[in-house]
Design a protein around this motif. Structure first.
Motif, PDB file in Angstrom:
ATOM      1  N   ARG A  32     -25.190  16.994  25.772  1.00 46.87           N
ATOM      2  CA  ARG A  32     -26.528  17.444  26.195  1.00 46.87           C
ATOM      3  C   ARG A  32     -26.527  18.935  26.511  1.00 46.87           C
ATOM      4  N   GLU A  33     -25.476  19.413  27.174  1.00 49.39           N
ATOM      5  CA  GLU A  33     -25.397  20.833  27.517  1.00 49.39           C
ATOM      6  C   GLU A  33     -25.298  21.697  26.261  1.00 49.39           C
ATOM      7  N   GLU A  34     -24.497  21.271  25.285  1.00 47.53           N
ATOM      8  CA  GLU A  34     -24.375  22.037  24.032  1.00 47.53           C
ATOM      9  C   GLU A  34     -25.687  21.991  23.256  1.00 47.53           C
ATOM     10  N   MET A  35     -26.374  20.847  23.287  1.00 48.98           N
ATOM     11  CA  MET A  35     -27.675  20.732  22.615  1.00 48.98           C
ATOM     12  C   MET A  35     -28.672  21.713  23.225  1.00 48.98           C
ATOM     13  N   ALA A  36     -28.691  21.799  24.549  1.00 49.01           N
ATOM     14  CA  ALA A  36     -29.611  22.715  25.231  1.00 49.01           C
ATOM     15  C   ALA A  36     -29.264  24.171  24.917  1.00 49.01           C
ATOM     16  N   ALA A  37     -27.975  24.482  24.872  1.00 56.31           N
ATOM     17  CA  ALA A  37     -27.553  25.861  24.617  1.00 56.31           C
ATOM     18  C   ALA A  37     -27.868  26.308  23.197  1.00 56.31           C
ATOM     19  N   THR A  38     -27.768  25.385  22.240  1.00 56.19           N
ATOM     20  CA  THR A  38     -28.017  25.742  20.839  1.00 56.19           C
ATOM     21  C   THR A  38     -29.474  25.546  20.441  1.00 56.19           C
ATOM     22  N   GLY A  39     -30.213  24.739  21.208  1.00 53.01           N
ATOM     23  CA  GLY A  39     -31.597  24.455  20.867  1.00 53.01           C
ATOM     24  C   GLY A  39     -31.751  23.482  19.706  1.00 53.01           C
ATOM     25  N   SER A  40     -30.676  22.802  19.368  1.00 59.22           N
ATOM     26  CA  SER A  40     -30.697  21.860  18.247  1.00 59.22           C
ATOM     27  C   SER A  40     -30.613  20.427  18.768  1.00 59.22           C
ATOM     28  N   PRO A  41     -31.348  19.491  18.138  1.00 58.23           N
ATOM     29  CA  PRO A  41     -31.269  18.097  18.575  1.00 58.23           C
ATOM     30  C   PRO A  41     -29.951  17.418  18.210  1.00 58.23           C
ATOM     31  N   ASP A  42     -29.205  17.958  17.255  1.00 58.08           N
ATOM     32  CA  ASP A  42     -27.898  17.417  16.884  1.00 58.08           C
ATOM     33  C   ASP A  42     -27.049  18.545  16.291  1.00 58.08           C
ATOM     34  N   PRO A  43     -26.564  19.450  17.165  1.00 61.18           N
ATOM     35  CA  PRO A  43     -25.818  20.600  16.652  1.00 61.18           C
ATOM     36  C   PRO A  43     -24.485  20.192  16.039  1.00 61.18           C
ATOM     37  N   GLY A  44     -24.120  20.839  14.969  1.00 62.60           N
ATOM     38  CA  GLY A  44     -22.842  20.581  14.325  1.00 62.60           C
ATOM     39  C   GLY A  44     -21.669  20.935  15.216  1.00 62.60           C
ATOM     40  N   SER A  45     -21.897  21.794  16.188  1.00 55.59           N
ATOM     41  CA  SER A  45     -20.817  22.208  17.082  1.00 55.59           C
ATOM     42  C   SER A  45     -20.385  21.107  18.043  1.00 55.59           C
ATOM     43  N   VAL A  46     -21.216  20.095  18.239  1.00 53.87           N
ATOM     44  CA  VAL A  46     -20.828  18.965  19.087  1.00 53.87           C
ATOM     45  C   VAL A  46     -19.917  18.066  18.264  1.00 53.87           C
ATOM     46  N   VAL A  47     -18.615  18.112  18.574  1.00 53.23           N
ATOM     47  CA  VAL A  47     -17.653  17.294  17.834  1.00 53.23           C
ATOM     48  C   VAL A  47     -16.897  16.325  18.739  1.00 53.23           C
ATOM     49  N   ILE A  48     -17.242  16.293  20.016  1.00 49.66           N
ATOM     50  CA  ILE A  48     -16.581  15.333  20.899  1.00 49.66           C
ATOM     51  C   ILE A  48     -16.852  13.918  20.405  1.00 49.66           C
ATOM     52  N   ASP A  49     -17.986  13.711  19.758  1.00 50.10           N
ATOM     53  CA  ASP A  49     -18.302  12.396  19.215  1.00 50.10           C
ATOM     54  C   ASP A  49     -17.394  12.064  18.031  1.00 50.10           C
ATOM     55  N   GLU A  50     -17.073  13.038  17.192  1.00 48.55           N
ATOM     56  CA  GLU A  50     -16.136  12.812  16.097  1.00 48.55           C
ATOM     57  C   GLU A  50     -14.748  12.493  16.638  1.00 48.55           C
ATOM     58  N   ILE A  51     -14.336  13.215  17.664  1.00 46.72           N
ATOM     59  CA  ILE A  51     -13.018  12.974  18.259  1.00 46.72           C
ATOM     60  C   ILE A  51     -12.966  11.558  18.829  1.00 46.72           C
ATOM     61  N   ALA A  52     -13.987  11.175  19.570  1.00 47.38           N
ATOM     62  CA  ALA A  52     -14.016   9.839  20.164  1.00 47.38           C
ATOM     63  C   ALA A  52     -14.091   8.758  19.083  1.00 47.38           C
ATOM     64  N   GLY A  53     -14.930   8.965  18.080  1.00 46.37           N
ATOM     65  CA  GLY A  53     -15.051   7.970  17.001  1.00 46.37           C
ATOM     66  C   GLY A  53     -13.779   7.846  16.198  1.00 46.37           C
ATOM     67  N   CYS A  54     -13.130   8.950  15.937  1.00 44.95           N
ATOM     68  CA  CYS A  54     -11.864   8.951  15.204  1.00 44.95           C
ATOM     69  C   CYS A  54     -10.802   8.206  16.009  1.00 44.95           C
ATOM     70  N   CYS A  55     -10.736   8.460  17.292  1.00 46.37           N
ATOM     71  CA  CYS A  55      -9.764   7.767  18.133  1.00 46.37           C
ATOM     72  C   CYS A  55     -10.055   6.277  18.210  1.00 46.37           C
ATOM     73  N   LEU A  56     -11.307   5.935  18.232  1.00 43.13           N
ATOM     74  CA  LEU A  56     -11.695   4.530  18.349  1.00 43.13           C
ATOM     75  C   LEU A  56     -11.169   3.712  17.191  1.00 43.13           C
ATOM     76  N   ARG A  57     -11.183   4.263  15.996  1.00 43.83           N
ATOM     77  CA  ARG A  57     -10.728   3.508  14.837  1.00 43.83           C
ATOM     78  C   ARG A  57      -9.223   3.586  14.637  1.00 43.83           C
ATOM     79  N   HIS A  58      -8.511   4.282  15.504  1.00 43.70           N
ATOM     80  CA  HIS A  58      -7.064   4.439  15.345  1.00 43.70           C
ATOM     81  C   HIS A  58      -6.266   3.396  16.101  1.00 43.70           C
ATOM     82  N   ARG A  59      -6.630   2.150  16.020  1.00 44.32           N
ATOM     83  CA  ARG A  59      -5.837   1.082  16.616  1.00 44.32           C
ATOM     84  C   ARG A  59      -4.963   0.455  15.534  1.00 44.32           C
ATOM     85  N   ASN A  60      -4.381   1.280  14.729  1.00 47.21           N
ATOM     86  CA  ASN A  60      -3.617   0.842  13.570  1.00 47.21           C
ATOM     87  C   ASN A  60      -2.299   1.593  13.529  1.00 47.21           C
TER      88      ASN A  60
END
Length: 142
Positions: free
Chosen positions: A54-82
């Motif tokens: 939310r803070e990065e979204m407010a700073a960039t003024g974008s509803p889904d900024p490409g700079s927010v990658v914590i979601d990619e990190i979390a999603g990538c980790c989630l599928r790594h139970r292999n």
């Protein structure tokens, strides 16, 4: 908080910030031997990364900024139970990027919504889908 949202700068990579963010997850998973990264993802599922997004979204003024990658990190980790290895990691990485970029099923539904919660949640859904696809592929090939 913005440093967390951008994966400590990975999200500022000029060409493919989502892929750069996904790559950040690989050493986290390896270093933690799988368990710590699952815990990392569990934290994301309990919306702890939402304020950072939310803070990065407010700073960039974008509803889904490409700079927010914590979601990619979390999603990538989630599928790594292999298992760890070049082939499983490469296949899982490619599956995650496929599900993240093309937004199938629940990831598409979540991506269509607005807000920091959905910015994080769509990649968690992509991680689940990638993990399921990986399990299906490994089951099929024996």
């Amino acid at each position: 908080m913005r440093a967390v949202a951008t994966g400590f700068g990975a999200g500022r990579f000029p060409a493919v910030p989502g892929t750069a963010g996904s790559l950040v997850a690989l050493p986290l998973w390896y270093w933690s031997d799988g368990g710590g990264c699952v815990i990392f993802s569990s934290c994301a599922r309990t919306p702890r990364f939402v304020p950072a997004a939310r803070e990065e979204m407010a700073a960039t003024g974008s509803p889904d900024p490409g700079s927010v990658v914590i979601d990619e990190i979390a999603g990538c980790c989630l599928r790594h139970r292999n298992p760890w290895g070049v082939r499983p990691v490469l296949l899982l990485f490619l599956l995650f990027r496929l599900f993240d970029v093309f937004k199938f099923g629940p990831a598409a539904w979540l991506d269509a919504r607005r807000g920091a919660l959905y910015v994080v949640a769509d990649d968690l859904a992509a991680g689940v889908c990638a993990g399921l696809a990986y399990r299906g592929i490994t089951w099929l090939i024996g």
